[in-house]
Design a protein around this motif. Structure first.
Motif, PDB file in Angstrom:
ATOM      1  N   PHE A  17       0.813  -1.220   0.000  1.00 31.62           N
ATOM      2  CA  PHE A  17       0.000   0.000   0.000  1.00 31.62           C
ATOM      3  C   PHE A  17       0.846   1.269   0.000  1.00 31.62           C
ATOM      4  N   GLN A  18       2.157   1.111  -0.205  1.00 26.98           N
ATOM      5  CA  GLN A  18       3.010   2.273  -0.410  1.00 26.98           C
ATOM      6  C   GLN A  18       2.760   2.831  -1.811  1.00 26.98           C
ATOM      7  N   GLU A  19       2.959   4.129  -1.961  1.00 19.96           N
ATOM      8  CA  GLU A  19       2.700   4.745  -3.264  1.00 19.96           C
ATOM      9  C   GLU A  19       3.560   4.080  -4.341  1.00 19.96           C
ATOM     10  N   ILE A  20       2.915   3.741  -5.466  1.00 20.86           N
ATOM     11  CA  ILE A  20       3.576   2.969  -6.517  1.00 20.86           C
ATOM     12  C   ILE A  20       4.689   3.772  -7.189  1.00 20.86           C
ATOM     13  N   PHE A  21       4.363   4.969  -7.658  1.00 26.02           N
ATOM     14  CA  PHE A  21       5.349   5.802  -8.350  1.00 26.02           C
ATOM     15  C   PHE A  21       5.972   6.761  -7.341  1.00 26.02           C
ATOM     16  N   LYS A  22       7.264   6.770  -7.238  1.00 29.07           N
ATOM     17  CA  LYS A  22       7.944   7.561  -6.220  1.00 29.07           C
ATOM     18  C   LYS A  22       8.241   8.990  -6.660  1.00 29.07           C
ATOM     19  N   GLY A  23       7.899   9.340  -7.885  1.00 28.82           N
ATOM     20  CA  GLY A  23       8.124  10.704  -8.338  1.00 28.82           C
ATOM     21  C   GLY A  23       9.409  10.848  -9.128  1.00 28.82           C
ATOM     22  N   SER A  82      -3.023  16.505  -5.236  1.00 31.25           N
ATOM     23  CA  SER A  82      -3.826  15.289  -5.422  1.00 31.25           C
ATOM     24  C   SER A  82      -4.051  15.008  -6.896  1.00 31.25           C
ATOM     25  N   CYS A  83      -4.420  16.049  -7.631  1.00 31.67           N
ATOM     26  CA  CYS A  83      -4.723  15.855  -9.052  1.00 31.67           C
ATOM     27  C   CYS A  83      -3.508  15.410  -9.844  1.00 31.67           C
ATOM     28  N   ALA A  84      -2.302  15.787  -9.393  1.00 32.74           N
ATOM     29  CA  ALA A  84      -1.087  15.333 -10.068  1.00 32.74           C
ATOM     30  C   ALA A  84      -0.987  13.812 -10.046  1.00 32.74           C
ATOM     31  N   ARG A  85      -1.668  13.187  -9.089  1.00 25.53           N
ATOM     32  CA  ARG A  85      -1.610  11.743  -8.930  1.00 25.53           C
ATOM     33  C   ARG A  85      -2.820  11.022  -9.520  1.00 25.53           C
ATOM     34  N   GLY A 171     -12.584  14.151   2.367  1.00 21.58           N
ATOM     35  CA  GLY A 171     -13.582  13.524   1.517  1.00 21.58           C
ATOM     36  C   GLY A 171     -13.049  12.374   0.688  1.00 21.58           C
ATOM     37  N   LEU A 172     -13.348  12.402  -0.613  1.00 19.76           N
ATOM     38  CA  LEU A 172     -12.959  11.330  -1.523  1.00 19.76           C
ATOM     39  C   LEU A 172     -11.464  11.050  -1.471  1.00 19.76           C
ATOM     40  N   GLY A 173     -10.644  12.094  -1.475  1.00 18.95           N
ATOM     41  CA  GLY A 173      -9.197  11.905  -1.463  1.00 18.95           C
ATOM     42  C   GLY A 173      -8.720  11.228  -0.194  1.00 18.95           C
ATOM     43  N   ARG A 174      -9.327  11.579   0.915  1.00 16.01           N
ATOM     44  CA  ARG A 174      -8.907  11.035   2.217  1.00 16.01           C
ATOM     45  C   ARG A 174      -9.380   9.600   2.414  1.00 16.01           C
ATOM     46  N   TYR A 175     -10.592   9.289   1.938  1.00 15.53           N
ATOM     47  CA  TYR A 175     -11.194   7.994   2.242  1.00 15.53           C
ATOM     48  C   TYR A 175     -11.463   7.098   1.040  1.00 15.53           C
ATOM     49  N   GLY A 176     -11.633   7.670  -0.145  1.00 10.58           N
ATOM     50  CA  GLY A 176     -12.155   6.886  -1.257  1.00 10.58           C
ATOM     51  C   GLY A 176     -11.181   6.533  -2.357  1.00 10.58           C
ATOM     52  N   ILE A 177      -9.936   7.013  -2.286  1.00  2.71           N
ATOM     53  CA  ILE A 177      -8.939   6.674  -3.297  1.00  2.71           C
ATOM     54  C   ILE A 177      -7.810   5.912  -2.619  1.00  2.71           C
ATOM     55  N   PHE A 180      -2.097   3.541  -2.416  1.00  2.00           N
ATOM     56  CA  PHE A 180      -0.967   3.362  -3.322  1.00  2.00           C
ATOM     57  C   PHE A 180      -1.074   4.258  -4.556  1.00  2.00           C
ATOM     58  N   ARG A 181      -2.181   4.978  -4.679  1.00  2.00           N
ATOM     59  CA  ARG A 181      -2.301   6.008  -5.716  1.00  2.00           C
ATOM     60  C   ARG A 181      -2.295   7.399  -5.108  1.00  2.00           C
ATOM     61  N   LEU A 182      -2.933   7.552  -3.951  1.00  2.00           N
ATOM     62  CA  LEU A 182      -3.014   8.857  -3.296  1.00  2.00           C
ATOM     63  C   LEU A 182      -2.831   8.693  -1.793  1.00  2.00           C
ATOM     64  N   PRO A 183      -1.619   8.859  -1.289  1.00  2.00           N
ATOM     65  CA  PRO A 183      -1.380   8.746   0.156  1.00  2.00           C
ATOM     66  C   PRO A 183      -2.151   9.819   0.930  1.00  2.00           C
ATOM     67  N   LYS A 184      -2.574   9.481   2.129  1.00  2.27           N
ATOM     68  CA  LYS A 184      -3.368  10.427   2.920  1.00  2.27           C
ATOM     69  C   LYS A 184      -2.576  11.683   3.262  1.00  2.27           C
ATOM     70  N   GLU A 185      -1.243  11.578   3.310  1.00  2.21           N
ATOM     71  CA  GLU A 185      -0.415  12.735   3.660  1.00  2.21           C
ATOM     72  C   GLU A 185      -0.566  13.867   2.647  1.00  2.21           C
ATOM     73  N   VAL A 186      -0.826  13.515   1.387  1.00  2.00           N
ATOM     74  CA  VAL A 186      -1.007  14.538   0.355  1.00  2.00           C
ATOM     75  C   VAL A 186      -2.276  15.329   0.621  1.00  2.00           C
ATOM     76  N   VAL A 187      -3.353  14.625   0.904  1.00  2.00           N
ATOM     77  CA  VAL A 187      -4.632  15.279   1.187  1.00  2.00           C
ATOM     78  C   VAL A 187      -4.537  16.094   2.467  1.00  2.00           C
ATOM     79  N   GLU A 188      -3.867  15.557   3.471  1.00  2.00           N
ATOM     80  CA  GLU A 188      -3.718  16.275   4.740  1.00  2.00           C
ATOM     81  C   GLU A 188      -2.994  17.607   4.529  1.00  2.00           C
ATOM     82  N   TRP A 189      -1.985  17.628   3.658  1.00  2.00           N
ATOM     83  CA  TRP A 189      -1.268  18.867   3.368  1.00  2.00           C
ATOM     84  C   TRP A 189      -2.190  19.887   2.706  1.00  2.00           C
TER      85      TRP A 189
END
Length: 454
Positions: A17-23, A82-85, A171-177, A180-189
């Motif tokens: 469940f770690q983000e797949i693409f590391k950037g 978020s949208c970048a991901r 919302g969706l970013g925090r709970y519904g995606i 491994f595509r959208l870590p919660k830390e991104v939404v929290e920021w």
């Protein structure tokens, strides 16, 4: 599997469940940025629902101005990290890149992520609230549309309060995606960026229970409905009460709110539906250790609503697809556990009102799949009770709005995001919801300017 301890399995699941693409690395980003032609009349800008000035932010990456690049992105899209991901960039900005005709398009999504990742690491507040104008706005829901509206309204000088039913905002970013595509830390920021502008977020506060619709209308100058959609509805077949039947939304949410467990390890799973949520549920099940995962869809691949990159990702992960297949009964044992799924083959008949061919059962084609888990992903229900509490006009839970202003049938109430998506209205993308949040903020501001001028 028998030689792996429980602790090892848990560690392996966490890794899944770690983000797949590391950037991108710095070198990769600079090389890619320098490929851009910086088109004057760039089609990629037109293709972006939020209108990000793409050549501008890419040029700033090439020159080493990462703060300027991040601000250029987030100026247009408050949830640009978020949208970048999660944006379908292949279909939007990258799909419109002029380089498609001669080589490969600029990796706009990855460059956007590179700049916004830099901004996250700096922990710097990028935008400030405007001078207070004495007006108050209530926003119901803290998903992409609600956060975007809040950010823009705050910049325009409004006192904004968000009412969120869940424990955490996002919302969706925090709970519904999936993580491994959208870590919660991104939404929290992104949430923190908005809170630091003075926006108040009241979590664990359900409108209609903890505060009424009428109280919001009475206490605030404007109300924005950004409530998204609800749970997955029932399939309407026998056996849905058995243990092992899950709502896809809740299934994904559990991986973001609770410690990962081994309850799916070695299990055979079927996901009903072929949208993006179905793909997320299927890949989540595999990453939780399922031995086999199948997606069942009553139409064909041509009619599936999931993005192409989602489909490709699921195939790479090992998800199997059964087209023209519909469930008719969930089979359970004496202990009330799922042991199978009875299905029937379908064929496409005449086109319906939506223009798609209707699936029709093939007589005598019933068969049973051995299963342990069934995950429902056939769309989402609507918060009709709350919509009607505001006395809004709607069509089966899709709120009717003015296309220009996103104002509802009630003078003080606006709506944006998934709550206005459906039956030909809008497009259910995170980036579209972000743009609608901006549009609502501008429309509210314009309404007060007109009042002042009259």
């Amino acid at each position: 599997m028998s030689n792996i301890t429980g602790g090892q399995i848990s560690a392996n699941l966490a890794e899944n469940f770690q983000e797949i693409f590391k950037g991108m690395t710095k070198t990769e980003a600079i090389v890619e940025a320098n490929r851009c032609l910086y088109c004057y009349d760039a089609p990629c800008i037109t293709a972006c629902p939020t209108g990000i000035q793409i050549p501008k932010f890419i040029k700033k990456i090439a020159s080493g101005n990462l703060k300027g690049s991040a601000k250029a992105i987030l100026e247009s899209n408050p949830i640009g990290a978020s949208c970048a991901r999660v944006c379908p960039t292949e279909e939007l900005c990258e799909g419109a890149c002029v380089l498609n005709n001669v080589s490969k398009p600029i990796a706009i999504g990855n460059l956007q992520r590179y700049a916004t990742d830099w901004a996250m690491k700096q922990k710097e507040q990028l935008f400030e609230a405007g001078t207070q104008n004495g007006k108050k706005v209530a926003i119901i829901g803290s998903g992409p549309a609600g956060l975007s509206a809040a950010r823009e309204l705050s910049r325009l000088g409004y006192k904004v309060t968000i009412f969120e039913a869940e424990k955490e905002a996002g919302g969706l970013g925090r709970y519904g995606i999936v993580s491994f595509r959208l870590p919660k830390e991104v939404v929290e920021w992104e949430v923190q960026q908005i809170e630091q502008m003075g926006v108040e977020i009241k979590t664990n506060t359900r409108v209609g229970v903890d505060i009424s619709a009428q109280q919001l209308i009475d206490q605030y100058d404007r109300v924005v409905l950004a409530i998204g959609m609800g749970k997955v509805p029932n399939l309407g077949i026998e056996g849905e009460q058995f243990n092992g039947v899950y709502d896809a939304i809740e299934f994904i949410k559990s991986t973001k709110t609770s410690p990962l467990t081994e309850s799916v390890v070695g299990k055979k799973v079927a996901v009903i539906g072929a949208g993006n949520t179905a793909i997320d549920a299927a890949t989540t099940a595999l990453r939780l250790g399922a031995s086999n995962v199948q997606i069942l869809y009553r139409r064909t691949r041509n009619e599936m609503t999931a993005y192409q990159f989602e489909y490709d990702f699921a195939k790479q992960d090992g998800v199997e697809f059964r087209w023209l297949t519909a469930p008719t009964r969930i089979v359970g044992n004496a202990n009330g556990e799922v042991v199978g799924l009875e299905c029937i083959k379908m064929e496409l008949g005449e086109a319906g009102l939506d223009g798609r061919q209707k699936p029709v059962p093939v007589d005598g084609s019933e068969f049973i799949i051995d299963l342990d888990i069934v995950i429902k992903a056939i769309g989402q229900s609507r918060y009709t009770e709350l919509i009607e509490a505001f006395e809004l006009n709607h069509t089966r839970g899709v709120v009717e709005v003015d296309k220009e202003t996103l104002k509802t049938s009630q003078e003080k109430v606006y709506a944006c995001g998934d709550v206005i998506f459906g039956y030909g209205q809008g497009d259910a993308m995170v980036v579209s919801a972000a743009e609608q949040g901006k549009e609502v903020a501008k429309a509210i501001h314009q309404s007060f300017k007109l009042i002042s001028a009259s």
